[in-house]
Enzyme design. Structure first.
Site, PDB file in Angstrom:
ATOM      1  N   SER A 126       7.539   2.208  -7.995  1.00 40.16           N
ATOM      2  CA  SER A 126       7.950   3.500  -9.798  1.00 40.16           C
ATOM      3  C   SER A 126       7.464   3.227 -11.051  1.00 40.16           C
ATOM      4  CB  SER A 126       9.409   4.207  -8.798  1.00 40.16           C
ATOM      5  OG  SER A 126       9.519   5.148  -8.493  1.00 40.16           O
ATOM      6  N   LYS A 129       5.121   4.820 -13.169  1.00 38.72           N
ATOM      7  CA  LYS A 129       5.439   6.431 -13.174  1.00 38.72           C
ATOM      8  C   LYS A 129       5.085   6.644 -14.734  1.00 38.72           C
ATOM      9  CE  LYS A 129       8.279   7.769  -9.155  1.00 38.72           C
ATOM     10  NZ  LYS A 129       9.111   8.073  -8.957  1.00 38.72           N
ATOM     11  N   VAL A 135      10.828   0.618  -6.030  1.00 38.23           N
ATOM     12  CA  VAL A 135      11.191   0.046  -4.507  1.00 38.23           C
ATOM     13  C   VAL A 135      10.616  -0.730  -3.962  1.00 38.23           C
ATOM     14  CG1 VAL A 135      11.940   3.089  -4.142  1.00 38.23           C
ATOM     15  CG2 VAL A 135       9.679   1.888  -3.043  1.00 38.23           C
ATOM     16  N   TYR A 171      -1.558   9.198  -6.557  1.00 40.32           N
ATOM     17  CA  TYR A 171      -0.237   8.663  -7.176  1.00 40.32           C
ATOM     18  C   TYR A 171      -0.147   7.710  -5.757  1.00 40.32           C
ATOM     19  CZ  TYR A 171       4.655   8.720  -6.557  1.00 40.32           C
ATOM     20  OH  TYR A 171       6.281   8.082  -6.101  1.00 40.32           O
ATOM     21  N   TYR A 180      17.379   5.153 -11.573  1.00 40.38           N
ATOM     22  CA  TYR A 180      16.951   6.396 -10.408  1.00 40.38           C
ATOM     23  C   TYR A 180      18.595   6.747 -11.196  1.00 40.38           C
ATOM     24  CZ  TYR A 180      13.611   3.703  -8.046  1.00 40.38           C
ATOM     25  OH  TYR A 180      12.183   3.241  -7.571  1.00 40.38           O
TER      26      TYR A 180
HETATM   27  N1  GLU Z   1       5.190   5.180  -3.265  1.00 45.15           N
HETATM   28  C1  GLU Z   1       6.584   5.739  -3.644  1.00 45.15           C
HETATM   29  C2  GLU Z   1       6.831   7.009  -3.607  1.00 45.15           C
HETATM   30  O1  GLU Z   1       6.354   7.834  -3.853  1.00 45.15           O
HETATM   31  C3  GLU Z   1       7.529   4.813  -4.810  1.00 45.15           C
HETATM   32  C4  GLU Z   1       8.939   5.289  -5.045  1.00 45.15           C
HETATM   33  C5  GLU Z   1       9.862   4.803  -6.172  1.00 45.15           C
HETATM   34  O2  GLU Z   1       9.516   3.301  -6.207  1.00 45.15           O
HETATM   35  O3  GLU Z   1      10.146   4.465  -6.163  1.00 45.15           O
HETATM   36  O4  GLU Z   1       8.026   7.523  -2.635  1.00 45.15           O
END
Ligand code: GLU
Length: 302
Positions: free
Chosen positions: A52, A55, A250, A180, A232
């Site tokens: 994430s 992002k 994650v 993604y 989060y």
């Molecule tokens: N590739 C993971 C997903 O989309 C990333 C989630 C994350 O790091 O919060 O679930």
């Protein structure tokens, strides 16, 4: 670091992407970077996937590609108390616009806005942007992690189809999902993370050359999302306890930045119940308390 390491014992490895279970739960590294100097401690040569943390990079690129108005017509700016992969809020919101670009629904929409004539070209642009941000041209995708996520992407796939049926996500669902997954599977070190953090904290400028890599306005938007949504649904408590703009993933990756242009990269894979690196959170909270790093401290306000 030694005093913090036991915090990782309270966490668990992410398992919904099976390849993430290959991580060594004992791995713990931190790099702090400003200008030409790095301070390193622990396992800073270990590589991990961005997950994430990607992002914030895709949001920066989408804002450069499409402009603010277009991006925020599709994704909101509001934090959420819900977990990052929930579909629940999308049903409640009218129109069904994801609340922010740091939850999966929002990040998938952001990815769909990246320019490129093919998926390959888009992910190539994403990688080239990362090469520029990190100064590291060897950064590449971990095919094993990408393949593992691809096999277990039904929740993200359903978010995409939901968003497409509401006209929020345009274009090809499978193509967007693949970009993604690739962006989440890019391999990095703490040093790479710290350099990206430093550029964001330095209003988008390369801390060594002064060259603008991100427009200052975009660096400001990213920093704000890091504070309000970067950790989060623990972003509020992290803002109070650490007060460091940060984004976690994650894999156990954690990127932080400070307004004086300091970048921080941390890696420790066991996650707490909110999905943040347990030791990473403890480390940043401890550093912040010890050196009064919170951006909300009166001495740090600009
Ligand atoms: N590739 C993971 C997903 O989309 C990333 C989630 C994350 O790091 O919060 O679930």
């Amino acid at each position: 670091m030694n005093a913090i390491q036991p915090a990782s014992k309270s966490g668990t490895l992410a398992s919904y992407i099976p390849a993430l279970l290959d991580a060594d739960p004992e791995a713990f590294g931190c790099v702090i970077y400003k200008g030409e100097s790095f301070i390193e401690a622990g396992r800073t040569k270990d590589r991990f996937t961005l997950q994430s943390v990607s992002k914030i990079v895709s949001l920066a690129l989408a804002l450069m590609d499409q402009g603010e108005e277009q991006v925020f017509s599709r994704v909101g700016m509001e934090p959420t108390g819900n977990p990052f992969h929930t579909i629940q809020a999308l049903e409640k919101e009218k129109p069904s616009k994801p609340l922010n670009p740091m939850i999966n629904a929002g990040a998938l929409v952001v990815t769909s806005l990246l320019e490129g004539n093919s998926g390959e070209e888009t992910i190539g642009r994403f990688l080239a942007f990362l090469h520029e941000l990190t100064g590291n041209p060897s950064i590449h995708i971990c095919e094993k992690t990408a393949a593992s996520e691809r096999k277990h992407a039904d929740l993200n796939r359903s978010l995409c189809y939901f968003l497409k049926s509401h006209g929020v996500l345009k274009g090809d669902v499978e193509g967007t999902l693949d970009i993604y997954i690739n962006q989440c599977s890019v391999l990095m070190t703490c040093r790479d993370l710290a350099r990206i953090g430093s550029i964001i904290g330095n209003e988008g400028r390369d801390p060594e050359t002064g060259r603008g890599i991100l427009p200052p306005r975009i660096a400001k938007i990213i920093t704000t999302f890091m504070v309000t949504c970067g950790m989060y649904n623990a972003s509020g408590s992290f803002a109070i306890k650490a007060g460091i703009p940060a984004k976690s993933g994650v894999s156990g990756a954690l990127l932080g930045c400070l307004p004086d242009g300091t970048g921080i990269g941390v890696y420790s894979p066991p996650l707490d119940e909110k999905g943040n690196s347990a030791a990473g959170v403890r480390l940043l909270e401890t550093l912040s308390e010890k050196y009064d790093l919170s951006i909300f401290s009166s001495q740090n306000r600009v």
